[in-house]
Design a protein around this motif. Structure first.
Motif, PDB file in Angstrom:
ATOM      1  N   HIS A 254       0.838  -1.189   0.000  1.00 45.13           N
ATOM      2  CA  HIS A 254       0.000   0.000   0.000  1.00 45.13           C
ATOM      3  C   HIS A 254       0.878   1.247   0.000  1.00 45.13           C
ATOM      4  O   HIS A 254       2.100   1.165   0.091  1.00 45.13           O
ATOM      5  CB  HIS A 254      -0.871  -0.043   1.265  1.00 45.13           C
ATOM      6  N   ASP A 255       0.247   2.419  -0.071  1.00 45.14           N
ATOM      7  CA  ASP A 255       1.013   3.661  -0.026  1.00 45.14           C
ATOM      8  C   ASP A 255       1.681   3.844   1.330  1.00 45.14           C
ATOM      9  O   ASP A 255       1.354   3.176   2.310  1.00 45.14           O
ATOM     10  CB  ASP A 255       0.122   4.861  -0.353  1.00 45.14           C
ATOM     11  N   ALA A 256       2.624   4.777   1.376  1.00 41.60           N
ATOM     12  CA  ALA A 256       3.513   4.892   2.531  1.00 41.60           C
ATOM     13  C   ALA A 256       2.910   5.656   3.698  1.00 41.60           C
ATOM     14  O   ALA A 256       3.502   5.689   4.763  1.00 41.60           O
ATOM     15  CB  ALA A 256       4.824   5.569   2.115  1.00 41.60           C
ATOM     16  N   ASN A 257       1.732   6.282   3.533  1.00 43.46           N
ATOM     17  CA  ASN A 257       1.193   7.158   4.569  1.00 43.46           C
ATOM     18  C   ASN A 257       2.205   8.278   4.806  1.00 43.46           C
ATOM     19  O   ASN A 257       3.259   8.066   5.390  1.00 43.46           O
ATOM     20  CB  ASN A 257       0.907   6.401   5.867  1.00 43.46           C
ATOM     21  N   ALA A 258       1.894   9.486   4.371  1.00 39.38           N
ATOM     22  CA  ALA A 258       2.895  10.537   4.202  1.00 39.38           C
ATOM     23  C   ALA A 258       3.362  11.200   5.490  1.00 39.38           C
ATOM     24  O   ALA A 258       4.067  12.202   5.430  1.00 39.38           O
ATOM     25  CB  ALA A 258       2.327  11.610   3.263  1.00 39.38           C
TER      26      ALA A 258
END
Length: 628
Positions: A254-258
């Motif tokens: 999933h995306d890195a969570n910014a």
């Protein structure tokens, strides 16, 4: 611990942090610090802490404040002085720590020391063509950014897939800016690329990037900034890692969570025949000091530090065995990250195969919530954490509950198992799992041999029969293994209340608005390079809801053109294994192309999903889907 504030679940993201930590701002701050010399720092908004943490090169003569209650306080090692004392400062530069500082700058002119010049943080603003909302700099949409683990070498390539979902909120033209850092933190390439004007798919493949810029093999991180966005400031994506050497590896995450966090959890210890590598990727333009990052055996409170500095924006492959040589699955580790990194990836290497997954943010703000034990009857079973049970003829499925709150001391849990038709066929009370538990549930131990041969799903729920506490942030790691070839995938996520009209705090969670969230918008990428995509859609219900879903599968091409729609129905508390080629014509899938995608849409209920790829060699990947 880096002195920054990033994100909290009440106020959301800290835009000042994004403005100061952006790679372009980091460069500009360093240049500014080198040119201004000693400065008197006027800090009207209390941002001196993150400013000096992210750019310690400033030589500060003194720190000045307007708020009389702040006078005498210690801020970043300086005693706050009254602004009226500024004329006595022996400096040639005064730094006003504020953006859009025009009016404040005018007010300061009469207070400047003799011969001193005023500079503001407007000097480190991003170029105007990098902004979505130019009239107000500290607007969250100006900082729609994220980091991506990005690798391309003789064995592996990576592929980011997302969509211009901002078009659904009225965005006219979205431009992506990219900065690629190598393992040492040096910039390898920078480029801009337009997204489709409509809700089309968007792909960045490391092989294409490497060929375009003539790069040598690399492992590093890609910074991505979306410009022209509307609706929200979150850059979501799916990331595939695939073999380029005819190997068997395939995984997605999933995306890195910014937002960097103080701690992350859910890092599994290796089995005896595995290596687990944590990819530590510095998210800032300042080094991670030696000893600032550590691993801890979950529940031990005895962290072991990495006594090594990590340069700005650099990547360090940390083998868990370097710090914990004897720890084994199903033990798990906590990452004491000191707010230096966004949600990191880890890689599990076993018998020539590799898989990549991510840890999750461990929250410091939560405490046990006694009201969860006595939720209103309309909440039914309350918080649910659903996950697939893949077809048991081929796969084994494991669940490892993972503490995800610093104050969490036990987890009173039960596991419920459902058929695709929504029938509950098994349950197991796991007890009050202590923080340092080693309870990995093998679904084979719960189910007879002939059960769920075509798959189903299970849910972790709170169960207080023996007491215990709950905080509503229930998480677990799920592992799926092919019985024949040993290929594995894993994913982790957290619980929510699903599909109730009544509301408890912010549940059932909505994508963008207030609860209850009772609709679905999930993104499923299409396959590429001979690999086919699939997903498992789950219809979890805390209390009785619609008997069946009314779920539309919408096939879009890379330009955002809707090509075909197919309707499916999923039983309440049931699930469905869905492959695009079973619902769309071959010609439509060819027209959609490898950058096309399926939007899973339902206005009657909230679904939860896991997506992945399959290849002809028996490899597969699986991770939770993202919605928007």
């Amino acid at each position: 611990m880096l002195n920054i504030e990033t994100f909290d679940n009440v106020r959301g993201g800290n835009v000042v942090y994004k403005a100061l930590s952006h790679p372009l701002a980091a460069r500009a701050l360093t240049r500014l610090a080198e040119t201004v010399g000693p400065v008197a720092l006027f800090d009207p908004d209390g941002i001196a802490g993150p400013l000096l943490a992210l750019c310690p090169a400033f030589e500060v003569e003194g720190l000045y404040v307007q708020d009389t209650q702040a006078i005498g306080q210690i801020r970043t090692g300086h005693v706050a002085r009254a602004l009226l004392d500024l004329p006595q400062a022996r400096v040639r530069k005064v730094l006003l720590a504020a953006f859009d500082a025009g009016r404040r700058a005018q007010h300061l002119q009469t207070l400047l020391p003799p011969g001193a010049e005023l500079v503001t943080l407007d000097a480190v603003k991003l170029p105007e063509d990098w902004l979505s909302v130019s009239r107000r700099y500290l607007e969250p949409r100006n900082f729609a950014t994220n980091f991506v683990f990005f690798r391309d070498d003789e064995r592996f390539a990576t592929r980011l897939t997302t969509a211009n979902y901002w078009a659904g909120y009225g965005a006219k033209e979205v431009l992506f800016q990219h900065i690629l850092f190598d393992q040492g933190g040096q910039v390898l390439a920078e480029w801009a690329q337009k997204s489709p004007t409509g809700p089309g798919g968007y792909v960045v493949d490391s092989r294409e990037v490497r060929a375009r810029f003539g790069l040598k093999p690399f492992t590093g991180q890609l910074f991505i900034h979306a410009i022209g966005v509307a609706g929200h400031d979150v850059v979501k994506y799916a990331l595939d890692t695939y073999a380029t050497d005819n190997g068997a590896s395939l995984s997605c995450t999933h995306d890195a969570n910014a937002w960097p966090a103080a701690r992350f959890a859910g890092l599994p210890a290796p089995r005896a025949d595995e290596r687990v590598i944590l990819w530590v990727q510095n998210s800032h333009g300042v080094p991670i000091p030696a000893g600032d990052l550590a691993l801890d055996r979950m529940g031990a409170d005895a962290p072991v530090a990495l006594e090594e500095e990590i340069p700005p924006f650099a990547t360090r492959a940390l083998d868990v065995a370097e710090l914990f040589p004897d720890l084994r699955w199903p033990a798990q580790l906590e990452v004491r990250a000191g707010r230096h990194v966004v949600r990191p990836r880890y890689e599990v290497v076993r018998e020539g195969r590799t898989r990549i997954a991510h840890v999750n943010v461990e929250r410091a703000d939560l405490r046990p919530d006694p009201e969860i034990k006595a939720l209103h009857p309309s909440m039914g079973r309350g918080y649910l954490l659903p996950f697939p049970v893949l077809p048991r003829g081929r796969f084994r499925t494991f669940a490892l509950p993972t503490p995800m709150v610093e104050a969490e001391r036990d987890m009173p849990l039960r596991l419920d198992v459902f058929t695709p038709q929504g029938e509950k066929i098994a349950e197991k009370f796991l007890g009050r799992l202590p923080r340092n538990h080693e309870c990995a549930v093998d679904l084979d131990d719960l189910l007879p041999d002939g059960a769920l041969l075509e798959g189903g799903h299970a849910e972790l729920v709170y169960d207080f029969r023996d007491g215990g506490e709950a905080d509503g942030w229930l998480h677990a790691l799920f592992r799926f293994e092919d019985r024949a070839n040993g290929h594995a995938a894993e994913s982790s996520f957290g619980a929510h209340i699903f599909n109730t009209l009544m509301v408890y705090k912010n549940e059932p969670q909505s994508y963008t608005g207030k609860p209850p969230g009772l609709s679905t918008r999930l993104f499923l990428k299409l396959g590429f390079g001979g690999r086919e995509s699939f997903c498992v859609l789950i219809y979890p219900a805390s209390a009785p809801w619609e008997e069946h879903s009314s779920t539309d599968l919408e096939l879009y091409d890379a330009n955002g053109v809707l090509l075909e729609t197919s309707r499916i129905r999923i039983a309440c508390s049931g699930s469905k294994l869905m492959r695009p080629d079973q619902h769309f014509a071959p010609a439509a899938l060819r027209a959609a192309g490898e950058a096309g995608y399926v939007l899973i849409r339902d206005v009657t209920c909230r679904l939860f999903g896991f997506h992945g790829l399959e290849d002809e060699a028996g490899g597969f990947s699986l991770d939770h889907m993202f919605g928007f």
